[in-house]
Design a protein around this motif. Structure first.
Motif, PDB file in Angstrom:
ATOM      1  N   PHE A   4      95.916  17.638  -1.042  1.00  0.00           N
ATOM      2  CA  PHE A   4      96.352  17.525  -2.426  1.00  0.00           C
ATOM      3  C   PHE A   4      95.214  17.036  -3.314  1.00  0.00           C
ATOM      4  N   TRP A  22     103.274  21.945  -5.925  1.00  0.00           N
ATOM      5  CA  TRP A  22     102.724  21.590  -4.612  1.00  0.00           C
ATOM      6  C   TRP A  22     103.808  20.938  -3.750  1.00  0.00           C
ATOM      7  N   SER A  32      93.037  19.873  -4.100  1.00  0.00           N
ATOM      8  CA  SER A  32      93.681  20.816  -5.025  1.00  0.00           C
ATOM      9  C   SER A  32      93.622  20.292  -6.454  1.00  0.00           C
ATOM     10  N   HIS A  91     105.344  22.284  -0.202  1.00  0.00           N
ATOM     11  CA  HIS A  91     105.260  21.420   0.977  1.00  0.00           C
ATOM     12  C   HIS A  91     106.637  21.233   1.597  1.00  0.00           C
TER      13      HIS A  91
END
Length: 400
Positions: A285, A307, A288, A311
């Protein structure tokens, strides 16, 4: 127009927040990042561990300055067998984490000993009344609670033990389940940080989050005595109660926790549902975020929501395994599930921890002689077992 106090404010200097700040500094040094932590030290009091295969090249480069110790291979112990696996294993201590972040981030980028009382996508209010204007906010302060999610708990007490004589361990013992099975699935975790220094953690996969710290200290002392280790001193201690997720309503969870600000770490549900393993997800993360083209408050919020939803979808298989572990096995027999799993192919085990379990892996995990009654397993994964709601969460990460 008044310039903002920072381009991005990261709330919480634990694992997730610290990695985001580190990734932004490495990938976007043009941005002014402010990392705000309520305690005096970043990273709290933890040991985080991971397999080298958990991370890609970019992730490996990001965490390299944080690594305190590396070992080639590790040991697993169960009543039926002891197994040596060859995967490279790494650990990060809070002391190293704090020092590396302070060395990497520019002066003024870290604000410790400071409580955040409120946040919006473009502002942060501090306990002393100051209001900081920022370009974007990411809240990584750990999870006080996980509403609308259900499951069980992984709880532990770990101590850095200094032995009077060399302890003799050359590689980590990631799971020693030959200990008496109490309060669910119990195992002891040992990391040899030096010839006379070993981190020993007593861990439980339990139905209750209640943690009896004095009792677990006694059990650690008994484990050391049984291993023939004379304890000269205890150099430090960590405790934790982490969620193990079997199910829940993720949309309701996000609506309850994000309050219009981007979330990261445990509070965003970014951890492996069965192991509570958070470091690989925190690294991914963080990278990202650093690669994002929109680091405004609203852009970060949209990205963190997307995200988290991806996930959650990816974690369905692991939540099913959690349901089987907690719902289909009697607490004293839960070790049998892990005993069977650790007898499987080493590469499958690596992919499992990295969150990259393939369809072939899933079939292999679920086929063969089951370690739990089939009828109980079916009942657990089809909703026939009611799991407890997940309440307060005590830490933002731990070894798994």
């Amino acid at each position: 127009m008044t310039a903002p106090d920072a381009d991005i404010a990261v709330l919480g200097g634990g694992l997730a927040g610290g990695l985001i700040a580190l990734a932004l500094q490495a990938r976007r040094p043009d941005l002014r990042v402010l990392l705000i932590e309520r305690d005096d030290r970043l990273g709290g009091n933890h040991v985080w561990s991971f397999f080298a295969t958990d991370l890609d090249a970019a992730g490996t480069a990001l965490v390299a300055p944080l690594i305190t110790a590396r070992w080639q291979g590790y040991t697993i112990r169960f009543p039926r067998y002891t197994r040596e696996l060859g995967s490279s294993y790494n650990s990060v201590t809070s002391e190293r984490f704090d020092a590396a972040l302070r060395a990497s981030l520019p002066e003024g980028a870290i604000l410790t000993g400071t409580e955040v009382t409120a946040a919006t996508p473009t502002s942060v209010t501090l306990a002393d009344g100051r209001v900081l204007a920022v370009g974007g906010v990411i809240d990584a302060r750990g999870a006080g609670t996980l509403p609308h999610l259900t499951g069980g708990w992984q709880k532990f007490v770990g101590q850095m033990i200094h032995t009077a004589r060399p302890h003799g361990l050359e590689r980590p013992v990631v799971m020693d389940a030959t200990v008496e099975q109490l309060d669910g699935y119990r195992f002891v975790y040992c990391l040899p940080f030096g010839p006379d220094r070993v981190f020993v953690e007593d861990t439980y996969y339990a139905d209750s989050p209640d943690l009896d710290v004095p009792l677990l200290r006694e059990r650690i002392a008994a484990y050391c005595a049984a291993a023939g280790w004379t304890v000269a001193a205890v150099g430090g201690e960590e405790t934790g109660v982490l969620p193990v997720v079997a199910g829940g309503d993720f949309a309701a969870f996000r609506a309850a926790v994000d309050e219009g600000v981007a979330q990261a770490g445990i509070r965003a549900g970014l951890f492996q549902p069965l192991t509570s393993y958070s470091l690989p997800d925190a690294v991914r993360f963080a990278l990202s975020v650093a690669a994002s083209g929109n680091l405004s408050g609203t852009g970060l919020l949209a990205a963190s929501r997307a995200w988290g939803e991806a996930h959650w979808r990816k974690g369905a298989f692991y939540r099913m395994l959690t349901a089987m572990l907690f719902g289909a096995a009697a607490p004293a027999d839960r070790y049998r599930v892990l005993q069977r799993f650790y007898g499987l192919d080493a590469k499958l085990i690596e992919r499992f921890y990295a969150g990259g379990t393939t369809m072939t892996d899933k079939l292999r995990i679920l086929t063969g002689k089951p370690p739990v009654p089939i009828s109980a397993a079916i009942r657990a994964i089809t909703g026939g077992v009611a799991f407890a709601p997940l309440g307060p969460v005590a830490t933002d990460g731990a070894p798994a």
